[in-house]
Design an enzyme around this catalytic site. Sequence first.
Site, PDB file in Angstrom:
ATOM      1  N   LYS A  56       0.825  -1.209   0.000  1.00  0.00           N
ATOM      2  CA  LYS A  56       0.000   0.000   0.000  1.00  0.00           C
ATOM      3  C   LYS A  56       0.862   1.265   0.000  1.00  0.00           C
ATOM      4  O   LYS A  56       0.647   2.185  -0.800  1.00  0.00           O
ATOM      5  CB  LYS A  56      -0.912   0.007   1.232  1.00  0.00           C
ATOM      6  CG  LYS A  56      -1.650   1.318   1.430  1.00  0.00           C
ATOM      7  CD  LYS A  56      -2.114   1.495   2.860  1.00  0.00           C
ATOM      8  CE  LYS A  56      -2.579   2.936   3.070  1.00  0.00           C
ATOM      9  NZ  LYS A  56      -2.858   3.245   4.476  1.00  0.00           N
ATOM     10  N   ASN A  57       1.838   1.328   0.898  1.00  0.00           N
ATOM     11  CA  ASN A  57       2.615   2.566   1.044  1.00  0.00           C
ATOM     12  C   ASN A  57       3.458   2.862  -0.188  1.00  0.00           C
ATOM     13  O   ASN A  57       3.652   4.026  -0.554  1.00  0.00           O
ATOM     14  CB  ASN A  57       3.499   2.484   2.290  1.00  0.00           C
ATOM     15  CG  ASN A  57       2.681   2.531   3.578  1.00  0.00           C
ATOM     16  OD1 ASN A  57       1.534   2.970   3.573  1.00  0.00           O
ATOM     17  ND2 ASN A  57       3.255   2.061   4.672  1.00  0.00           N
ATOM     18  N   ARG A  78      -4.850  10.643   3.244  1.00  0.00           N
ATOM     19  CA  ARG A  78      -3.553  11.167   3.645  1.00  0.00           C
ATOM     20  C   ARG A  78      -2.528  11.093   2.521  1.00  0.00           C
ATOM     21  O   ARG A  78      -1.681  11.972   2.375  1.00  0.00           O
ATOM     22  CB  ARG A  78      -3.032  10.411   4.874  1.00  0.00           C
ATOM     23  CG  ARG A  78      -1.712  10.981   5.338  1.00  0.00           C
ATOM     24  CD  ARG A  78      -1.416  10.767   6.785  1.00  0.00           C
ATOM     25  NE  ARG A  78      -0.321  11.636   7.184  1.00  0.00           N
ATOM     26  CZ  ARG A  78      -0.430  12.872   7.604  1.00  0.00           C
ATOM     27  NH1 ARG A  78      -1.625  13.409   7.704  1.00  0.00           N
ATOM     28  NH2 ARG A  78       0.614  13.604   7.928  1.00  0.00           N
ATOM     29  N   ASP A 105      -5.445   7.897   9.271  1.00  0.00           N
ATOM     30  CA  ASP A 105      -5.611   7.262  10.570  1.00  0.00           C
ATOM     31  C   ASP A 105      -5.619   8.292  11.690  1.00  0.00           C
ATOM     32  O   ASP A 105      -4.899   9.293  11.647  1.00  0.00           O
ATOM     33  CB  ASP A 105      -4.454   6.286  10.835  1.00  0.00           C
ATOM     34  CG  ASP A 105      -4.547   5.035   9.990  1.00  0.00           C
ATOM     35  OD1 ASP A 105      -5.680   4.662   9.660  1.00  0.00           O
ATOM     36  OD2 ASP A 105      -3.509   4.449   9.663  1.00  0.00           O
ATOM     37  N   ASP A 161       4.299   0.259  11.792  1.00  0.00           N
ATOM     38  CA  ASP A 161       3.029  -0.317  11.354  1.00  0.00           C
ATOM     39  C   ASP A 161       2.828  -1.746  11.850  1.00  0.00           C
ATOM     40  O   ASP A 161       1.721  -2.281  11.751  1.00  0.00           O
ATOM     41  CB  ASP A 161       2.941  -0.290   9.821  1.00  0.00           C
ATOM     42  CG  ASP A 161       2.614   1.088   9.285  1.00  0.00           C
ATOM     43  OD1 ASP A 161       2.134   1.929  10.077  1.00  0.00           O
ATOM     44  OD2 ASP A 161       2.828   1.340   8.092  1.00  0.00           O
ATOM     45  N   MET A 206       6.705   6.775  17.587  1.00  0.00           N
ATOM     46  CA  MET A 206       6.368   7.761  16.567  1.00  0.00           C
ATOM     47  C   MET A 206       4.985   8.377  16.726  1.00  0.00           C
ATOM     48  O   MET A 206       4.786   9.544  16.398  1.00  0.00           O
ATOM     49  CB  MET A 206       6.506   7.128  15.176  1.00  0.00           C
ATOM     50  CG  MET A 206       7.937   6.745  14.837  1.00  0.00           C
ATOM     51  SD  MET A 206       8.136   6.255  13.113  1.00  0.00           S
ATOM     52  CE  MET A 206       9.851   5.738  13.108  1.00  0.00           C
TER      53      MET A 206
END
Length: 435
Positions: free
Chosen positions: A22-23, A97, A121, A319, A341
Site C-alpha cells: 500500500k505505502n 492522507r 488514521d 506499522d 512515533m
Amino acid sequence: MGTFQITGGKKLKGNIIPQGAKNEALQVICAVLLTDEKVTISNIPDIRDVNKLIDLLADLGVSIQRQGPGSYSFKADDLNLDYMTSPEFKEKGGALRGSIMIVGPLLARFGKGFIPKPGGDKIGRRRLDTHFIGFQKLGAKFRYNQDESFYGVEGKKLKGADMLLDEASVTGTANIIMAAVLAEGTTTIYNAACEPYIQQLCKMLNSMGANIKGISSNLLTIEGVKELGGCEHRILPDMIEIGSWIGMAAMTGSEITIKDVCYDELGVIPTMFRKMGIKLERVGDDIHIPAQDHYEIENYIDGSILTIADAPWPGFTPDLLSIALVVATQARGSVLIHQKMFESRLFFVDKLIDMGAQIILCDPHRATVIGIDKQVPLKATTMTSPDIRAGISLLIAALSADGVSTIHNIEQIDRGYQNIDERLRAIGAEIVRLD
C-alpha cells in the site's frame, strides 16, 4: 458502517499471497504526474486508500486504463490544474492522507501544487512540516489558508539544495525526491527515509530518466534533469501484510505459507518475530510458519524483559507494533512495546483487555504485555476498529478468541487489506461481512 462477524478458535491452513504494498503504491502512483508519457504499474492493491488516489488523479485529468488485475497505465498529458482549487478536490483530497504526495510532482512539473489538510488514521499528530520545508529549500514559496486548512506551494524554477530533514519522514522524503528530480542542479537530502518503498520509488524514477544516487541509504544525491519519460514498474509485496499473517499464524496455532514475499526486502521483520518465539522458515522466496501450540518471548541476556520499539528503516516498522502487541498476549513471557512515533496508536489495547489480555498501558507510547501462554483463550467481544493497523490486530485477536466476535467500522481495515475476508475464508477462517 460495515461489520465483521468472526467465529474464533479455528486453526487455519494453506497458502496466502500478499497484496502489493500500500505505502509504495501511494508514492509511485503520484510519480506518474512527473511525465506526459505512459507509465504502467503492476501489483497495485485493490484497497480503499489506493483506489481513492487513482480516482483523484482521474479527476485531475490523468488518463487511466486498467490493463488487468492490479495493473494500470497512467498518462498525465492533459491535466486540469484548476481542479486543485475546486470544492470537490478539497473534499476528496482531505479524505486521503496519501494525497499529500501529489504536491511534489505537480510543483516540479508545473510550478505549483495545492492540497487540503489530509485525513487518514487517527493515531496522533502527523505533521507536514518536513514536506513544505523541503519544498522551500528548493526555492518554492509556501502558503497556508488556516480557515480552509488548505496548503499551497509555488515555484516556477526549482533549484537543487542541501537539506537535512528534521525527521526521516517516508512521505516527506518521497515528496521532496519527486520535486527535486526536475530541479536545476544538485540536491542532497540528509536523514532521508530509506524504507523499501522509498528505494522502489527511486528505482522507478531512475528508470524514467532521473539521476538519483545513494538509494537504500540515508543520504540521497539527486542531479536534476529536464524531463522524465515513461516506464513500467512492479510494486513489492506488502511487508506489513506479511507481518500480519505471521502474527495471525502464531495466535491461531496455524500452519500457513506466505507466498512470494521478496524476503530480502523484509529487513528485521522475520528476526523480530523470531525473538517472540515464532518459528518461521524461508523456503525459496516463501515464508512457512508451522503450527505452534506455544511460543516464548526471548529475554535479554541479563534476564530483563524484551523491548520491541519502532525505528526508522532498517529498524522495526511502526506499522507492525500493533501486531507484535496482540501476538504477545498469547505468548509465554512478557514484553514492553514502545511506540515512539505516534502517541495514540496503543489506545486500542482496552479492547484486548476486555478480551482477557493482561496489558498495562504505561503511557500513550508504552505498554507492557504479560503473555498468558494460551492457558486461557481470549474471550469474544464486540469492538470498533479505530485505524488500519489496530483493526487488523483486533481481527487477529478475534480469530484466536473463544466464541463469536464482532468488529465494527471495518472500512478502516479495508483501507489497507484487499478482500481480507475472502482470503481468510480460503484458508479456513469463519468470517462474515455484514453491511
